[in-house]
Design an enzyme around this catalytic site. Structure first.
Site, PDB file in Angstrom:
ATOM      1  N   SER A   9       0.835  -1.201   0.000  1.00 38.04           N
ATOM      2  CA  SER A   9       0.000   0.000   0.000  1.00 38.04           C
ATOM      3  C   SER A   9       0.870   1.252   0.000  1.00 38.04           C
ATOM      4  O   SER A   9       1.980   1.253   0.558  1.00 38.04           O
ATOM      5  CB  SER A   9      -0.860  -0.031   1.267  1.00 38.04           C
ATOM      6  OG  SER A   9      -1.461   1.211   1.481  1.00 38.04           O
ATOM      7  N   TYR A  17      -2.124  -1.579  10.980  1.00 35.96           N
ATOM      8  CA  TYR A  17      -2.357  -2.042   9.603  1.00 35.96           C
ATOM      9  C   TYR A  17      -1.191  -1.641   8.697  1.00 35.96           C
ATOM     10  O   TYR A  17      -0.612  -2.463   7.988  1.00 35.96           O
ATOM     11  CB  TYR A  17      -3.677  -1.465   9.052  1.00 35.96           C
ATOM     12  CG  TYR A  17      -3.771  -1.547   7.554  1.00 35.96           C
ATOM     13  CD1 TYR A  17      -4.026  -2.746   6.927  1.00 35.96           C
ATOM     14  CD2 TYR A  17      -3.546  -0.414   6.752  1.00 35.96           C
ATOM     15  CE1 TYR A  17      -4.059  -2.829   5.537  1.00 35.96           C
ATOM     16  CE2 TYR A  17      -3.587  -0.489   5.380  1.00 35.96           C
ATOM     17  CZ  TYR A  17      -3.847  -1.703   4.776  1.00 35.96           C
ATOM     18  OH  TYR A  17      -3.870  -1.789   3.406  1.00 35.96           O
ATOM     19  N   LYS A  74       2.029  -3.877   6.587  1.00 38.09           N
ATOM     20  CA  LYS A  74       2.455  -3.794   5.181  1.00 38.09           C
ATOM     21  C   LYS A  74       3.973  -3.571   5.112  1.00 38.09           C
ATOM     22  O   LYS A  74       4.674  -4.184   4.302  1.00 38.09           O
ATOM     23  CB  LYS A  74       1.708  -2.678   4.449  1.00 38.09           C
ATOM     24  CG  LYS A  74       0.227  -2.944   4.259  1.00 38.09           C
ATOM     25  CD  LYS A  74      -0.023  -4.172   3.385  1.00 38.09           C
ATOM     26  CE  LYS A  74      -1.472  -4.594   3.350  1.00 38.09           C
ATOM     27  NZ  LYS A  74      -1.702  -5.913   2.743  1.00 38.09           N
TER      28      LYS A  74
HETATM   29  C1  WQD Z   1      -9.835   8.834   1.312  1.00 39.59           C
HETATM   30  C2  WQD Z   1     -10.075  10.312   1.603  1.00 39.59           C
HETATM   31  C3  WQD Z   1     -10.559  10.807   3.905  1.00 39.59           C
HETATM   32  C4  WQD Z   1     -14.400   8.787   4.185  1.00 39.59           C
HETATM   33  C5  WQD Z   1      -6.996   3.815   3.281  1.00 39.59           C
HETATM   34  C6  WQD Z   1      -5.793   3.036   3.739  1.00 39.59           C
HETATM   35  C7  WQD Z   1      -4.946   2.659   2.574  1.00 39.59           C
HETATM   36  C8  WQD Z   1      -5.705   1.966   1.503  1.00 39.59           C
HETATM   37  C9  WQD Z   1      -7.036   2.565   1.209  1.00 39.59           C
HETATM   38  C10 WQD Z   1      -6.598  -0.229   2.071  1.00 39.59           C
HETATM   39  C11 WQD Z   1      -9.422  10.786   2.895  1.00 39.59           C
HETATM   40  C12 WQD Z   1     -11.743  11.127   3.011  1.00 39.59           C
HETATM   41  C13 WQD Z   1     -13.208   9.277   3.716  1.00 39.59           C
HETATM   42  C14 WQD Z   1     -15.450   9.707   4.480  1.00 39.59           C
HETATM   43  C15 WQD Z   1     -14.039  11.523   3.789  1.00 39.59           C
HETATM   44  N1  WQD Z   1      -5.663   0.563   1.715  1.00 39.59           N
HETATM   45  N2  WQD Z   1     -13.019  10.618   3.523  1.00 39.59           N
HETATM   46  N3  WQD Z   1     -15.225  11.036   4.252  1.00 39.59           N
HETATM   47  O1  WQD Z   1      -7.479   6.745   4.163  1.00 39.59           O
HETATM   48  O2  WQD Z   1      -6.697   7.340   1.819  1.00 39.59           O
HETATM   49  O3  WQD Z   1      -6.587   4.993   2.603  1.00 39.59           O
HETATM   50  O4  WQD Z   1      -7.728   2.978   2.403  1.00 39.59           O
HETATM   51  O5  WQD Z   1      -7.074  -1.088   2.217  1.00 39.59           O
HETATM   52  O6  WQD Z   1      -3.877   1.909   3.021  1.00 39.59           O
HETATM   53  O7  WQD Z   1      -5.063   3.823   4.641  1.00 39.59           O
HETATM   54  O8  WQD Z   1      -8.801   5.982   2.093  1.00 39.59           O
HETATM   55  O9  WQD Z   1     -11.145   6.026   1.366  1.00 39.59           O
HETATM   56  O10 WQD Z   1     -10.638   6.053   3.844  1.00 39.59           O
HETATM   57  O11 WQD Z   1     -10.146   8.086   2.476  1.00 39.59           O
HETATM   58  O12 WQD Z   1     -13.887  12.724   3.618  1.00 39.59           O
HETATM   59  O13 WQD Z   1     -16.539   9.319   4.926  1.00 39.59           O
HETATM   60  O14 WQD Z   1     -11.491  10.501   1.786  1.00 39.59           O
HETATM   61  O15 WQD Z   1     -10.415  11.757   4.891  1.00 39.59           O
HETATM   62  O16 WQD Z   1      -8.970  12.081   2.697  1.00 39.59           O
HETATM   63  P1  WQD Z   1      -7.359   6.376   2.752  1.00 39.59           P
HETATM   64  P2  WQD Z   1     -10.259   6.475   2.469  1.00 39.59           P
END
Ligand code: WQD
Length: 342
Positions: A127, A152, A156
């Site tokens: 990741s 998590y 990785k």
């Molecule tokens: C993306 C953006 C949130 C939800 C994580 C893991 C990574 C990968 C994918 C997984 C951020 C914003 C989110 C919401 C929002 N691997 N958001 N409202 O955190 O970039 O990555 O998932 O299996 O390793 O860390 O992904 O989709 O959670 O967030 O504003 O309700 O969307 O703050 O900026 P992230 P995400």
């Protein structure tokens, strides 16, 4: 004869899309999955798309005896793609041992079995989280690895080190480590997609569930970041594009003699998109409005991160192709299909 591949976690989100692309490319797939975060019906979707039902073993990769039985019952497996892992960042903070046990024991079991059963290579799902908050963007594979911000993320980083140490010790295997940016979307057929358990943590499933009326309102976590519109920036990559990269990686690892035993690739589009821009893309491409409000920042979020995917483009001969509007349309079609099935 078709080359046989073991896909761990093959009924999961990325695993199912990758199984489809492997089968389309002529590989024979054996899936092992404990169905802890997926459903057996995913096999129907894979079969409906490809006309082939992959062999399926319900079991846990954390149990080495289960794995040995699988390799005996399905002789001749040449490659592994390891998707079987726990992946909720928040949960990993609450249950660190669960994450270390699931994600590390499973990998070590697979590595131990590989020479025993003549498996040549393993593609590992890593990741972009290993880069932490980058000093500059976009980033290539030489960017520094920053201290992990969650168990998590740490699994990785440690997994990458375990694979490296094992191969450096002289183990007769190869590995390609793929660092995913933010996988989103669903298969264009709407026959497979993401099936989040309970309230989604990730942006796109939350967004599509809000658009479908399952959730009242989407919260955008922060609009005071140092970005043009104040919301976080990510490299959203279509899940089918991502799946296709695994086929290229498998081919390179198994069929090319002169490659390094370990190779690392960023899998992203090379384009950073903000959370607000992603919402706009969804609304533009589907014509459906998403009720949202701006909320406080989410603890642990990275401000901005996007990839330089040049190495994957040139060395793997792979490029992310799906326009984000099409990806959003596919995500919505999948959400609508889920609603129909209920
Ligand atoms: C993306 C953006 C949130 C939800 C994580 C893991 C990574 C990968 C994918 C997984 C951020 C914003 C989110 C919401 C929002 N691997 N958001 N409202 O955190 O970039 O990555 O998932 O299996 O390793 O860390 O992904 O989709 O959670 O967030 O504003 O309700 O969307 O703050 O900026 P992230 P995400």
């Amino acid at each position: 004869m078709a080359t046989k591949i073991l896909v761990t976690g093959g009924t999961g989100y990325i695993g199912s899309h990758t199984t489809v692309e492997l089968q389309k490319a002529g590989y024979e797939v054996v899936i092992i999955d404990n169905l802890s975060n997926s459903s057996i019906e995913v096999l129907d979707g894979i079969e409906a798309i490809t006309g082939i039902r992959p062999a399926f073993v319900q079991g846990d990769v954390c149990c080495i005896e289960t794995l040995r039985r699988l390799f005996n019952e399905h002789p001749g497996i040449k490659g592994i793609i390891n998707f079987a892992a726990s992946k909720a960042v928040g949960e990993s903070v609450e249950k660190p041992l669960l994450y270390y046990r699931n994600n590390l024991n499973s990998l070590m079991n697979l590595l131990e079995c590989m020479p025993e059963f003549g498996v040549k290579g393993i593609v590992f799902s890593s990741s972009c989280t290993v880069y932490g908050e980058p000093d500059v963007n976009p980033i290539d594979e030489t960017a520094p690895i920053k201290p992990a911000t969650s168990p998590y993320g740490n699994t990785k980083q440690i997994s990458e080190e375990i694979i490296t140490d094992y191969i450096t010790s002289g183990a007769p295997i190869k590995s390609i480590i793929l660092r995913y940016f933010n996988p989103v979307g669903a298969h264009p057929s709407a026959l497979i997609g993401e099936l989040p358990n309970g309230v989604p943590n990730n942006l796109v499933p939350y967004l599509t569930q809000t658009a479908a009326g399952i959730r009242g309102q989407l919260t955008v976590f922060g609009d005071d970041y140092d970005t043009p519109d104040g919301s976080c920036i990510r490299d959203f990559i279509d899940v089918v594009d991502l799946a296709k990269a695994h086929v290229k990686a498998m081919h390179r690892m198994l069929d090319k003699e002169d490659t390094d035993a370990i190779e690392i690739f960023n899998l992203g589009t090379g384009r950073g998109l903000s959370v607000l821009e992603l919402i706009e893309s969804f609304e533009r491409s589907t014509g459906v409005k998403v009720p949202y409000k701006i909320g406080p920042r989410r603890a642990g979020d990275i401000e901005k991160i996007w990839a330089i995917p040049d190495k994957a483009n040139t060395v793997l001969g792979w490029k992310a192709e799906m326009p984000i509007d099409d990806t959003m349309r596919n995500a919505w079609a999948w959400q609508c299909r889920l609603a129909e099935k209920k």
